[in-house]
Design a protein around this motif. Sequence first.
Motif, mmCIF file in Angstrom:
data_model
loop_
_atom_site.group_PDB
_atom_site.id
_atom_site.type_symbol
_atom_site.label_atom_id
_atom_site.label_comp_id
_atom_site.label_asym_id
_atom_site.label_seq_id
_atom_site.Cartn_x
_atom_site.Cartn_y
_atom_site.Cartn_z
ATOM 1 N N SER A 1 0.803 -1.221 0.000
ATOM 2 C CA SER A 1 0.000 0.000 0.000
ATOM 3 C C SER A 1 0.839 1.275 0.000
ATOM 4 N N ASN A 2 2.104 1.216 0.382
ATOM 5 C CA ASN A 2 2.945 2.415 0.381
ATOM 6 C C ASN A 2 4.042 2.334 -0.685
ATOM 7 N N VAL A 3 3.816 1.537 -1.724
ATOM 8 C CA VAL A 3 4.850 1.337 -2.733
ATOM 9 C C VAL A 3 4.826 2.423 -3.803
ATOM 10 N N GLY B 1 -3.962 -2.171 -2.163
ATOM 11 C CA GLY B 1 -2.630 -2.567 -1.724
ATOM 12 C C GLY B 1 -2.719 -3.646 -0.667
ATOM 13 N N TYR B 2 -1.687 -4.457 -0.613
ATOM 14 C CA TYR B 2 -1.651 -5.494 0.422
ATOM 15 C C TYR B 2 -0.672 -5.093 1.512
ATOM 16 N N GLY B 3 -0.895 -5.629 2.700
ATOM 17 C CA GLY B 3 0.014 -5.385 3.805
ATOM 18 C C GLY B 3 -0.116 -4.027 4.438
ATOM 19 N N PHE B 4 -1.311 -3.416 4.347
ATOM 20 C CA PHE B 4 -1.447 -2.080 4.935
ATOM 21 C C PHE B 4 -1.805 -2.200 6.416
ATOM 22 N N LYS C 1 -1.561 7.983 3.967
ATOM 23 C CA LYS C 1 -2.103 6.916 4.812
ATOM 24 C C LYS C 1 -2.258 5.646 3.994
ATOM 25 N N PRO C 2 -1.515 4.568 4.341
ATOM 26 C CA PRO C 2 -1.609 3.317 3.593
ATOM 27 C C PRO C 2 -3.019 2.751 3.632
ATOM 28 N N GLY C 3 -3.357 1.994 2.606
ATOM 29 C CA GLY C 3 -4.645 1.306 2.579
ATOM 30 C C GLY C 3 -5.790 2.148 2.085
ATOM 31 N N LYS C 4 -5.511 3.244 1.363
ATOM 32 C CA LYS C 4 -6.569 4.154 0.949
ATOM 33 C C LYS C 4 -7.437 3.559 -0.160
ATOM 34 N N THR C 5 -6.797 2.792 -1.066
ATOM 35 C CA THR C 5 -7.560 2.156 -2.144
ATOM 36 C C THR C 5 -8.210 0.886 -1.616
ATOM 37 N N GLN C 6 -9.533 0.869 -1.583
ATOM 38 C CA GLN C 6 -10.253 -0.276 -1.034
ATOM 39 C C GLN C 6 -11.090 -0.990 -2.082
#
Length: 300
Positions: free
Chosen positions: A129-131, A175-178, A152-157
């Motif tokens: 998610s932060n890549v 993203g994975y691993g957020f 903020k990681p994980g914004k795309t759901q």
Amino acid sequence: MLLRNRLFLLFSASPSPKPYPFALSLKTQLVFSTRSPNRRPHATSASKTSKQSQTVSDTARFVRTVLFVPPGVDPDEVTEDMILPGSNIVVGPYAGHSQIKEVEFVKSSGRAKDCPKDDRPEFAILGRSNVGKSSLINALVRKKELALTSKKPGKTQLINHFLVNKSWYIVDLPGYGFAKAPDVTRMDWSSFTKGYFLNRESLVGVLLLIDASVPPQKIDLDCANWLGRNNIPLTFVFTKCDKMKVAKGRRPDENIKSFQQLIRENYPHHPPWIMTSSVTGLGRDELLLHMSQLRNYWDQ
């Protein structure tokens, strides 16, 4: 046979490669292949001929095991100027128009079965998610606000489809691993995305983004291995190649080499890879050209 399986067979046509110099240069490879610590100063004519044969053999092995040779290219005819800079990708006859003239957001889907029903080819962009997924998408299409960027990681759901030139899709996946995402929005990546990967017949390939500014991450390796086990064609897109985190003490090229060495331990065939930076524009045009030749081959 699904078209994506045909592409996977194309990606996996070479045997597992051995370690190689980071600079993918045929000239460099020739130097490495002809060097010998016990080389005599006066070689006979026969030994020179033998050396020349060995050089040709080593070059052929280099092309077949290290480079991604696309359809329509004879590996024996690959030259150095056919290799895209900062990558292992050879340009072939299917490479065509790669400029993005227009792009529009189509829809967000909460389930794979809700994605657009047309059969236009698409590339899925996946990574931690932060890549820098959103930054890469914005850099590719040159629209700063097309894909949502956030600290903020994980914004795309959701699964987000963007239509390019009215002919193909860029797909932004969660993203994975957020780990910092709220518990209420944290999802099981496998259950949410697995159906998309396994059943999406219009999927040309996955652009798996890897952060080159940090050492290899297990979660990225696990994702790559899962895609490989399920015959999903992928291209490694190394992001943030303009950065070096001093605390880690390693340059992006060193991290890339380490990642590739780990991939070779579990991944039987070497996928294409390319270096990028959304800040400097490194690799943008080359990545779009690579995507064009895969898309044109898929669409024939």
